[in-house]
Design a protein around this motif. Structure first.
Motif, PDB file in Angstrom:
ATOM      1  N   ARG A  66     -18.938  12.106  -1.912  1.00 16.95           N
ATOM      2  CA  ARG A  66     -19.263  11.692  -3.178  1.00 16.95           C
ATOM      3  C   ARG A  66     -17.644  10.621  -2.973  1.00 16.95           C
ATOM      4  O   ARG A  66     -16.424  10.534  -2.498  1.00 16.95           O
ATOM      5  CB  ARG A  66     -18.291  12.999  -4.027  1.00 16.95           C
ATOM      6  CG  ARG A  66     -17.202  13.576  -3.531  1.00 16.95           C
ATOM      7  CD  ARG A  66     -16.766  14.406  -3.974  1.00 16.95           C
ATOM      8  NE  ARG A  66     -15.708  15.121  -3.811  1.00 16.95           N
ATOM      9  CZ  ARG A  66     -14.130  14.997  -4.310  1.00 16.95           C
ATOM     10  NH1 ARG A  66     -15.022  14.385  -5.087  1.00 16.95           N
ATOM     11  NH2 ARG A  66     -13.670  15.617  -3.968  1.00 16.95           N
ATOM     12  N   ASP A  95      -5.039  11.314  -7.809  1.00 14.72           N
ATOM     13  CA  ASP A  95      -6.304  11.682  -7.836  1.00 14.72           C
ATOM     14  C   ASP A  95      -6.961  11.468  -9.688  1.00 14.72           C
ATOM     15  O   ASP A  95      -6.653  13.062 -10.472  1.00 14.72           O
ATOM     16  CB  ASP A  95      -6.828  12.669  -7.181  1.00 14.72           C
ATOM     17  CG  ASP A  95      -8.541  13.465  -7.503  1.00 14.72           C
ATOM     18  OD1 ASP A  95      -8.765  12.755  -8.214  1.00 14.72           O
ATOM     19  OD2 ASP A  95      -8.934  14.064  -6.653  1.00 14.72           O
ATOM     20  N   THR A 131     -10.255  11.188 -10.082  1.00 15.98           N
ATOM     21  CA  THR A 131     -12.061  11.387 -10.080  1.00 15.98           C
ATOM     22  C   THR A 131     -12.461  11.773 -11.739  1.00 15.98           C
ATOM     23  O   THR A 131     -13.478  11.861 -12.075  1.00 15.98           O
ATOM     24  CB  THR A 131     -11.492  12.037  -9.062  1.00 15.98           C
ATOM     25  OG1 THR A 131     -11.672  11.323  -7.673  1.00 15.98           O
ATOM     26  CG2 THR A 131     -13.759  12.412  -8.831  1.00 15.98           C
ATOM     27  N   ASP A 132     -11.647  12.721 -11.723  1.00 13.92           N
ATOM     28  CA  ASP A 132     -11.876  13.798 -12.657  1.00 13.92           C
ATOM     29  C   ASP A 132     -11.623  13.065 -14.099  1.00 13.92           C
ATOM     30  O   ASP A 132     -12.949  13.344 -15.045  1.00 13.92           O
ATOM     31  CB  ASP A 132     -10.998  15.211 -13.393  1.00 13.92           C
ATOM     32  CG  ASP A 132     -10.847  16.491 -11.781  1.00 13.92           C
ATOM     33  OD1 ASP A 132     -12.315  15.950 -11.346  1.00 13.92           O
ATOM     34  OD2 ASP A 132     -10.233  17.212 -11.695  1.00 13.92           O
ATOM     35  N   PHE A 133     -10.902  12.241 -14.467  1.00 11.44           N
ATOM     36  CA  PHE A 133     -10.700  11.150 -14.847  1.00 11.44           C
ATOM     37  C   PHE A 133     -11.910  10.637 -15.431  1.00 11.44           C
ATOM     38  O   PHE A 133     -12.368  10.113 -16.746  1.00 11.44           O
ATOM     39  CB  PHE A 133      -9.669  10.778 -15.666  1.00 11.44           C
ATOM     40  CG  PHE A 133      -8.615  12.252 -15.321  1.00 11.44           C
ATOM     41  CD1 PHE A 133      -8.182  12.413 -16.462  1.00 11.44           C
ATOM     42  CD2 PHE A 133      -7.256  12.059 -14.468  1.00 11.44           C
ATOM     43  CE1 PHE A 133      -6.762  12.876 -16.752  1.00 11.44           C
ATOM     44  CE2 PHE A 133      -6.379  13.018 -14.824  1.00 11.44           C
ATOM     45  CZ  PHE A 133      -6.276  13.505 -15.910  1.00 11.44           C
ATOM     46  N   LYS A 134     -11.932   9.587 -14.454  1.00  9.73           N
ATOM     47  CA  LYS A 134     -13.167   8.991 -14.350  1.00  9.73           C
ATOM     48  C   LYS A 134     -14.738   9.641 -14.812  1.00  9.73           C
ATOM     49  O   LYS A 134     -15.439   9.488 -15.542  1.00  9.73           O
ATOM     50  CB  LYS A 134     -13.245   8.530 -13.090  1.00  9.73           C
ATOM     51  CG  LYS A 134     -11.817   6.818 -12.609  1.00  9.73           C
ATOM     52  CD  LYS A 134     -12.656   5.532 -13.106  1.00  9.73           C
ATOM     53  CE  LYS A 134     -11.772   5.025 -12.767  1.00  9.73           C
ATOM     54  NZ  LYS A 134     -12.455   3.728 -13.514  1.00  9.73           N
ATOM     55  N   ASN A 135     -14.400  10.797 -13.667  1.00  9.61           N
ATOM     56  CA  ASN A 135     -15.835  11.343 -14.574  1.00  9.61           C
ATOM     57  C   ASN A 135     -16.251  11.981 -16.078  1.00  9.61           C
ATOM     58  O   ASN A 135     -17.043  11.758 -16.533  1.00  9.61           O
ATOM     59  CB  ASN A 135     -16.189  13.016 -13.793  1.00  9.61           C
ATOM     60  CG  ASN A 135     -16.457  12.349 -11.990  1.00  9.61           C
ATOM     61  OD1 ASN A 135     -16.684  11.478 -11.739  1.00  9.61           O
ATOM     62  ND2 ASN A 135     -16.070  13.644 -11.001  1.00  9.61           N
ATOM     63  N   VAL A 136     -15.234  12.180 -16.363  1.00 12.92           N
ATOM     64  CA  VAL A 136     -14.943  12.383 -17.876  1.00 12.92           C
ATOM     65  C   VAL A 136     -15.362  10.839 -18.504  1.00 12.92           C
ATOM     66  O   VAL A 136     -16.417  10.951 -19.475  1.00 12.92           O
ATOM     67  CB  VAL A 136     -13.638  13.572 -18.307  1.00 12.92           C
ATOM     68  CG1 VAL A 136     -13.360  13.233 -19.722  1.00 12.92           C
ATOM     69  CG2 VAL A 136     -13.798  14.372 -17.509  1.00 12.92           C
TER      70      VAL A 136
END
Length: 460
Positions: A195, A222, A224-229
């Motif tokens: 991923r 990190d 990643t979560d913000f990007k995914n959101v």
């Protein structure tokens, strides 16, 4: 200092010899009897030896002990103490050395505690940290950094940053931080465990009290979560726009056709009016589902709990599907004990059943079978809705509860689905402190299982 003590001992011995020689010479002139002379000299020697030993124990030995203790303190052994009881100035010196040792010991303990606390904070922070000196050598990396980039501390500490960190964005961050002497922000992407991990790198310069550049700290966040959101938000907006656009386009097109035709053909008028009605209804269903999801996701949203009997709720829901079930000649088998009851939101539970039954009916061919059953354990109720429909491919099963995800987009729209039903089921289940799962085999059917806690104290 030991050399000084040796010289002092030699001086005492030499002085004794001189004194004894002088005394012996004087006595030899006075006393003629050699036996008496030797006896007197022996007594004098003993007396002088006693005086010397007393001087050694009283003055030289305390200084030796104090010197040895100070040597241990200089080596960092703060447990060293002067244990011999001495009097006078030597005693005062010994007590002061012991006090100094205790203070150094307390200071060392406090420094170690502060160092341990600082290390604990650095290692447990949610950001990766790297400390560089003014030459670019790495002096510190924390646990979060190692979890992001892999490796051990020994693989980084003591090396130049560009020898052990390969990302050019990190190199530019360090170079610009040193060049402009201000905070610099960059972004990098790492491939980890099949991923993408999105990392934000912030470089901050470190200055001395005289405002001279001493080094830099690199912080790795990190995101990643913000990007995914952000990706989900963009996808959601795109999907909503597309889903709204389709019925609106149909309504507008057929309405314009009716206006152009002048409403002269009753058959066409009726046909187009039905299409407009169906598309309007589809639009309304979509908006209602969007509003439902929005409401479920609002902070502070609460459920209206009550003690419900599952068989009663199922019997209230089934009549709404009576016509569709009859049209497709689908058999529905219900296997639920009358005794199953638990704490839940009645209306939201109905919505779960309606959405799952609608899916089962829509994707089950004519003369298919649907089974509704429930089993209970000490803490949970398992509600299962099975069908003999088209099934779901294994590779897309994990995504089935995503908003607007469709296995077969064309078929979903033909059946009037909005792509939000299963997402709503998932949200309602989780609000109850439960969850939903699916087991499916292509062309053989699917089984959706909703697990809900029986008691309110189990709800998250």
């Amino acid at each position: 200092m030991n050399e000084s003590f040796s010289k002092l001992k030699f001086a005492y011995a030499f002085a004794i010899l001189i004194i004894m020689a002088i005394v012996g010479a004087v006595l030899s002139l006075i006393v003629e009897d050699y036996i008496i002379l030797i006896s007197v000299l022996g007594i004098l020697y003993i007396l002088l030896l006693i005086i010397l030993l007393n001087a050694f124990h009283k003055y030289i030995k305390p200084i030796q002990v104090a010197s040895k203790t100070m040597g241990e303190l200089l080596k960092g052994n703060y447990r060293a103490r002067v244990h011999h009881p001495f009097n006078g100035s030597i005693g005062d010196l010994s007590r002061q050395i012991n006090e100094l040792a205790r203070n150094l010991s307390e200071l060392s303990i406090n420094e170690q505690m502060q160092a341990d606390q600082l290390k604990t904070v650095i290692d447990n922070t949610e950001s990766g940290l790297v400390l560089l000196d003014e030459k670019g050598y790495i002096h510190l990396v924390n646990r979060k950094f190692l979890s992001m980039f892999g490796g051990q501390q020994r693989d980084y500490v003591g090396y130049l940053y560009y020898d052990v960190m390969r990302q050019t964005a990190i190199h530019r961050t360090v170079q610009e931080t040193f060049l402009y002497e201000k905070n610099v922000k960059k972004s990098i992407t790492l491939d980890k465990d099949t991923r993408h991990m999105y990392i934000e790198v912030v470089g901050a310069p470190i200055f001395t009290e005289r405002k001279l550049l001493k080094g830099a700290v690199l912080a790795f966040y990190d995101i990643t979560d913000f990007k995914n959101v952000e990706v989900m938000r963009k996808d959601f907006v795109a999907n909503v726009s597309h889903e709204l656009k389709t019925p609106i386009t149909s309504i507008t097109g057929f309405a314009e056709t009716l206006l152009d035709e002048g409403l002269s053909n009753p058959e066409i008028n009726r046909q187009f009016t039905e299409i407009i009605y169906n598309e309007s209804n589809r639009l309304q269903v979509l908006i209602n589902d969007l509003l439902t999801l929005s409401k479920l996701e609002q902070e502070g949203f609460t459920l209206s709990y009550s003690d419900i009997h599952l068989i009663t709720i199922v019997n209230e829901v089934l009549p709404a599907f009576k016509q569709k079930i009859a049209e497709k000649d689908i058999s529905v088998d219900t296997s639920i004990s009358d005794s199953i009851h638990f704490i839940a939101d009645q209306e939201k539970l109905k919505q779960i059943l309606i959405n799952l039954l609608a899916n089962a009916i829509n994707y089950t061919p004519e003369q298919g079978k649907i089974k509704i059953q429930a089993v209970e354990s000490e803490d949970d109720v398992h509600i299962m809705i099975s069908d003999t429909g088209i099934g779901i491919p294994q590779d897309v099963t994990p995504r089935i509860f995503e908003r607007f995800f469709r296995v077969d987009k064309a078929r979903s729209r033909d059946t009037g689905g909005t792509g939000l039903g299963l997402a709503i089921v998932k949200h309602i289940s989780e609000l109850h402190g439960g969850h939903v799962t699916v087991e499916s085999e292509l062309n053989k059917g699917s089984t959706f299982t909703v697990v809900l806690p029986k008691n309110l104290d189990k709800v998250k």
